[in-house]
Design a protein around this motif. Structure first.
Motif, short mmCIF file in Angstrom:
data_model
loop_
_atom_site.label_atom_id
_atom_site.label_comp_id
_atom_site.label_asym_id
_atom_site.label_seq_id
_atom_site.Cartn_x
_atom_site.Cartn_y
_atom_site.Cartn_z
N VAL A 1 0.85 -1.19 0.00
CA VAL A 1 0.00 0.00 0.00
C VAL A 1 0.89 1.24 0.00
O VAL A 1 1.75 1.39 0.87
N LEU A 2 0.69 2.11 -0.98
CA LEU A 2 1.40 3.38 -1.04
C LEU A 2 0.43 4.48 -0.64
O LEU A 2 -0.49 4.81 -1.40
N PRO A 3 0.58 5.07 0.54
CA PRO A 3 -0.43 5.99 1.07
C PRO A 3 -0.26 7.45 0.66
O PRO A 3 -1.05 8.28 1.06
N GLY A 4 0.75 7.79 -0.13
CA GLY A 4 0.99 9.20 -0.43
C GLY A 4 0.93 9.56 -1.89
O GLY A 4 1.66 10.45 -2.35
N VAL A 5 0.09 8.88 -2.66
CA VAL A 5 0.00 9.15 -4.10
C VAL A 5 -1.09 10.19 -4.35
O VAL A 5 -2.28 9.90 -4.19
N ARG A 6 -0.70 11.39 -4.74
CA ARG A 6 -1.68 12.46 -4.95
C ARG A 6 -2.39 12.34 -6.30
O ARG A 6 -3.57 12.57 -6.41
N ASN A 7 -1.64 12.02 -7.33
CA ASN A 7 -2.21 11.93 -8.68
C ASN A 7 -1.68 10.68 -9.37
O ASN A 7 -2.40 9.74 -9.62
N GLN A 8 -0.38 10.69 -9.63
CA GLN A 8 0.24 9.52 -10.21
C GLN A 8 1.73 9.51 -9.89
O GLN A 8 2.31 10.54 -9.56
N VAL A 9 2.32 8.35 -9.98
CA VAL A 9 3.75 8.21 -9.76
C VAL A 9 4.26 7.20 -10.77
O VAL A 9 3.59 6.21 -11.07
N MET A 10 5.45 7.46 -11.33
CA MET A 10 6.00 6.58 -12.36
C MET A 10 7.12 5.73 -11.76
O MET A 10 7.98 6.23 -11.03
N PHE A 11 7.10 4.46 -12.10
CA PHE A 11 8.17 3.54 -11.74
C PHE A 11 8.88 3.13 -13.02
O PHE A 11 8.23 2.76 -14.01
N ASN A 12 10.21 3.20 -13.01
CA ASN A 12 10.98 2.84 -14.19
C ASN A 12 11.38 1.38 -14.13
O ASN A 12 12.00 0.93 -13.17
#
Length: 442
Positions: free
Chosen positions: A50-61
Motif C-alpha cells: 500500500v502506497l499511502p501518499g499518491v496524490r495523482n500519479q507516480v512513475m516507476f521505471n
C-alpha cells in the motif's frame, strides 16, 4: 436528562443528533479514512504494498539490460543494450453519499450493547455507526483488488473506479508485453484435484532463475488451493503434511514460494508468482480529496459522505519479477470427468515468427509481379494470406501469389493460426502498386 439506557426512542433522537454525528465523524476522521485498509489488513494487505501518499500519479521505471566483466582487454568496450519502460500508478477520485435514517441503526447497535452487558455512550454509538459505513467501503475496495475492477468514468460501483490486477495483466497480454516468448507468461491448461500438484510445480519451475532465487508468493484463489490440497492428500495419504495438512508452501520450491490464498481472487483465470512489493495499491489517505462527513439535507435522514482516491499498478512485469499463469478450473470436483477423460496435462506453447524477405515492396500495373512467400520459424508452419485492400491487389490465401488490380498501397498479411504446441503469429509487408507507364505519344 435520563441515562441513555433508559431513554425512549424519541428521547434518544434528541440526543443522537446529526450535529453529534458530524462532531464524532471529525473526531475519528483518521480512523474512518484508514478503515478500508483495516478491513483487509489480515489478508490482502499481507500480499500487496500500500502506497499511502499518491496524490495523482507516480512513475516507476522498469529497467532491463545487462553488464558483466570479461578478461581484461582494451577491446571490452561496447554500447550498453538496455531499455527503460515507465509504468504509471495512477489514483482516481471516488465518492459516495448515502442517506440513512439513523434511529433504527442507533437502536440496533444500542440493543446489541445491552445484550452484551455494555453501556455505550452517545459518542460510542455514533462512532460504531460511522465505522460501519466506512468498513463497507473497505469491503468493496477489497473485493476488486485482484478481480473485476475495470476503470469506467461513467460507472456507479467500486468496480468502475480502477483496474484490478487481473485487468492490468489482461491488457499487457493483449499488448504483447506479457508473453510466453518473454518468459513472463505460461498457459497452464486445466487444473483439478488430480493434477494440481504437478501443474503448480511445473509452473514454478518455468519461472526465470532470477525470480526463483527470491522469496515469492504464488497468488491463487481458494479453489486452486483446495485442488492442490486434495491432490497432495490423494498422493501422499497419511504422510506428515505441514502441520496437519495446513499447506502454505509450494512443494519443490525449497521453501521460497509461499501460497497467497486470497478470497478476492475467486473467479480469476490468472495465477501470479511475484513478490509483495510488485503489487501496488495507491491512495492518499490524509489528502484533501479523502474525506468523511455527515450532513443533513432532508427530513428524517442524515447523509454519510465519503471520498477517497485509489488505484493499482504492477511495478514490474518482466520475467525477473513476474510470471503469470493462465488456467481453466475444472468444475468436475470428482477429478474423473463425466466421460472418463484423462486428466489434463500442461502444454507449454512456443512462439512462432512469420516474416517476409522485404517489409516494403513495389509493383507496377501491367508488369509481372508474383508476390512474396512468407517463411516461418520453426519452418513448415501453414499460413493463410490476405490483402487489406483488394482494389489494389488480391492474394491467393494458400500460396501468397499476388494479382495486381489497381494503383495504391495494400498490406499483405500471412497468419499462422496456432496449434497444440505453438502460439498464433502473423507477419506483413506493404505493397505499393504504381499505375502503368503511359505509352509514347499518349
Amino acid at each position: 436528562m435520563a441515562k441513555i439506557e433508559y431513554m425512549t426512542p424519541d428521547e434518544m433522537a434528541e440526543v443522537i443528533t446529526p450535529e453529534l454525528l458530524r462532531e464524532s465523524c471529525q473526531q475519528i476522521r483518521k480512523e474512518l479514512l484508514t478503515m478500508p485498509f483495516q478491513v483487509f489488513q489480515d489478508q490482502t494487505a499481507k500480499f500487496v504494498t500500500v502506497l499511502p501518499g499518491v496524490r495523482n500519479q507516480v512513475m516507476f521505471n522498469e529497467l532491463a539490460g545487462d553488464a558483466e566483466l570479461a578478461p581484461y582487454s582494451t577491446k571490452n568496450h561496447d554500447t550498453a543494450e538496455y531499455t527503460i519502460t515507465g509504468r504509471i500508478l495512477e489514483v482516481f477520485p471516488g465518492n459516495c453519499a448515502k442517506d440513512f435514517d439513523p434511529m433504527p441503526l442507533f437502536h440496533s447497535i444500542y440493543g446489541e450493547s445491552l445484550a452484551l452487558g455494555q453501556a455505550l455512550t452517545k459518542h460510542q454509538i455514533a462512532r460504531r455507526l460511522l465505522v460501519y459505513f466506512a468498513a463497507k467501503i473497505g469491503k468493496h475496495i477489497n473485493d476488486v483488488v485482484f478481480v473485476g475492477g475495470v476503470r469506467n468514468v461513467n460507472g456507479k460501483t467500486t468496480a468502475d473506479l480502477f483496474d484490478s490486477f487481473d485487468t492490468i495483466i489482461a491488457k499487457e497480454i493483449v499488448a504483447e508485453n506479457i508473453t510466453a516468448g518473454k518468459n513472463n507468461f505460461i498457459n497452464l491448461g486445466k487444473i483439478d484435484k488430480t493434477n494440481a500438484v504437478e501443474v503448480l510445480k511445473e509452473y514454478y519451475r518455468s519461472c526465470d532463475p532470477e525470480l526463483r532465487k527470491q522469496n515469492t508468493f504464488l497468488y491463487m484463489s481458494p479453489e486452486i488451493y483446495d485442488a492442490y490440497v486434495d491432490d497432495y492428500q490423494a498422493r501422499h495419504g497419511a504422510l506428515p503434511y505441514n502441520n496437519s495438512f495446513e499447506k502454505d508452501t509450494l512443494e519443490g520450491s525449497r521453501g521460497k514460494c509461499k501460497f497467497a490464498v486470497l478470497d478476492n481472487m475467486a473467479g480469476s483465470n490468472f495465477l501470479k508468482i511475484s513478490v509483495k512489493p510488485n503489487f501496488l495499491l495507491g491512495t492518499d489517505i490524509m489528502n484533501q480529496q479523502n474525506r468523511a462527513n455527515v450532513g443533513k439535507y432532508g427530513p428524517w435522514n442524515c447523509t454519510f459522505e465519503y471520498a477517497g482516491v485509489y488505484g493499482e499498478q504492477i511495478r514490474c512485469i518482466n520475467k525477473e519479477l513476474l510470471k503469470v499463469g493462465a488456467f481453466e478450473l475444472d468444475d468436475d470436483t470428482s477429478g474423473t470427468g463425466g466421460d472418463e477423460e484423462e486428466p489434463e496435462t500442461i502444454t507449454i506453447k512456443s512462439d512462432v515468427t512469420v516474416s517476409f524477405a522485404k517489409a516494403v515492396d513495389d509493383a507496377t500495373m501491367g508488369a509481372e509481379y508474383a508476390g512474396q512467400v512468407a517463411t516461418t520459424d520453426p519452418a513448415g508452419k501453414t499460413v493463410t494470406y490476405s490483402s487489406s485492400d483488394e482494389t489494389v491487389a488480391t492474394v491467393d490465401e494458400s500460396t501468397g501469389a499476388v494479382t495486381l488490380v489497381g494503383a495504391g498501397t495494400t498490406l499483405i498479411t500471412a497468419v499462422f493460426a496456432g496449434d497444440t504446441t505453438h502460439n498464433a503469429a502473423q507477419g506483413s509487408y506493404a505493397l505499393t502498386v504504381a499505375a502503368a507507364a503511359a505509352e509514347p505519344g499518349q
